[in-house]
Design a protein around this motif. Structure first.
Motif, PDB file in Angstrom:
ATOM      1  N   UNK A  23      -3.453  -0.093  16.003  1.00  0.00           N
ATOM      2  CA  UNK A  23      -3.273   1.460  15.638  1.00  0.00           C
ATOM      3  C   UNK A  23      -4.453   1.927  14.905  1.00  0.00           C
ATOM      4  N   UNK A  24      -4.309   3.181  14.773  1.00  0.00           N
ATOM      5  CA  UNK A  24      -5.563   3.818  14.022  1.00  0.00           C
ATOM      6  C   UNK A  24      -5.226   3.985  12.549  1.00  0.00           C
ATOM      7  N   UNK A  25      -6.222   3.700  11.851  1.00  0.00           N
ATOM      8  CA  UNK A  25      -5.985   4.190  10.489  1.00  0.00           C
ATOM      9  C   UNK A  25      -6.329   5.642  10.077  1.00  0.00           C
TER      10      UNK A  25
ATOM     11  N   UNK B 260       4.223   2.354   4.223  1.00  0.00           N
ATOM     12  CA  UNK B 260       5.181   2.728   4.924  1.00  0.00           C
ATOM     13  C   UNK B 260       5.271   1.826   6.402  1.00  0.00           C
ATOM     14  N   UNK B 261       6.362   1.867   6.866  1.00  0.00           N
ATOM     15  CA  UNK B 261       6.655   1.188   7.980  1.00  0.00           C
ATOM     16  C   UNK B 261       6.366   2.202   9.244  1.00  0.00           C
ATOM     17  N   UNK B 262       5.336   2.524   9.182  1.00  0.00           N
ATOM     18  CA  UNK B 262       4.831   3.388  10.394  1.00  0.00           C
ATOM     19  C   UNK B 262       3.386   3.443  10.639  1.00  0.00           C
ATOM     20  N   UNK B 263       2.898   4.021  11.698  1.00  0.00           N
ATOM     21  CA  UNK B 263       1.394   4.216  12.047  1.00  0.00           C
ATOM     22  C   UNK B 263       0.830   2.902  11.991  1.00  0.00           C
ATOM     23  N   UNK B 264       0.116   2.444  11.197  1.00  0.00           N
ATOM     24  CA  UNK B 264      -0.768   1.327  11.244  1.00  0.00           C
ATOM     25  C   UNK B 264      -0.110   0.061  10.497  1.00  0.00           C
TER      26      UNK B 264
END
Length: 230
Positions: free
Chosen positions: A93-95, A64-68
């Motif tokens: 960013x964090x996994x 997805x295009x978010x978080x990491x």
């Protein structure tokens, strides 16, 4: 009329042979990679080869295009040979397994000289949840130090045993002693308990050491070690 027909046939044969000489684009890589959510260092998660054209280029769309999402980058290794690397950068960013258990990278290998000559593959990056480190002997332990008065500053006394299910680095901390004493310390990464001072200054015959461990994400403890000083 006959010569026109012959020329047409020759042209048709030439075009057919030319089309046969176009090599189909090909992606060579693994399809599934597992990555622990506690991964803290830069890592190449996959090698990719984009081949069989004359001017090949590889691109990747991550979902997805978010978080990491931006933790994963498709980078050329050797454009001449069509080799690329999928690199992971944890500083972005964090996994977090609970948020995104899997990232999919759709890889597209395209011949820039023939844009119809493309192929795609999906690389699955499966995130595994981090597990807490474990004290080998549980949250209580006993140790005996013989000839205590002969122990000198810096001398190793015993080692606190711990393991991590994910093979993460374990960090050790001596949080307190009972009764209070400044004569003991523990190695940050090796778990070795050693003397800070010559132990002929230690008056008590028993002391409890409180040890905590962490893998950088999850802290466990304290483990209370009942130390007998002989």
């Amino acid at each position: 009329m006959g010569s026109i027909r012959r020329n047409f046939v020759r042209l048709w044969i030439f075009l057919m042979l030319g089309s046969l000489m176009i090599h189909a684009a090909e992606i060579m890589t693994t399809n599934v990679v597992t990555l622990n959510e506690n991964q803290r260092t830069d890592l190449t998660v996959a090698d990719v080869q984009c081949t069989d054209g004359t001017n090949m280029v590889l691109s990747g769309d991550i979902s997805p295009t978010a978080f990491c999402t931006f933790c994963f980058v498709v980078e050329p290794n050797n454009i001449a040979t069509g080799t690329y690397k999928i690199n992971f950068y944890p500083s972005v960013a964090d996994l977090t397994f609970s948020q995104v258990p899997e990232y999919d990278i759709t890889l597209t290998c395209e011949d820039l000289d023939n844009t119809t000559n493309t192929v795609t593959e999906v690389l699955e990056i499966r995130i595994t949840p981090n597990s807490a480190p474990i004290f080998t002997n549980g949250l209580s332990d006993q140790q005996t130090i013989s000839s205590t008065k002969d122990k000198v500053a810096g001398e190793a006394l015993f080692t606190v045993a711990a393991t991590d299910p994910n093979s993460d680095e374990i960090y050790y901390t001596l949080s307190q002693t009972d009764p209070t004493s400044n004569n003991f310390q523990i190695g940050l990464t090796d778990g070795i308990v050693s003397a800070v001072n010559d132990l002929n200054t230690q008056c008590t015959q028993e002391i409890d050491l409180y040890i905590t461990i962490t893998d950088g994400s999850i802290q466990v403890g304290p483990q209370v070690i009942d130390v007998t000083l002989q």
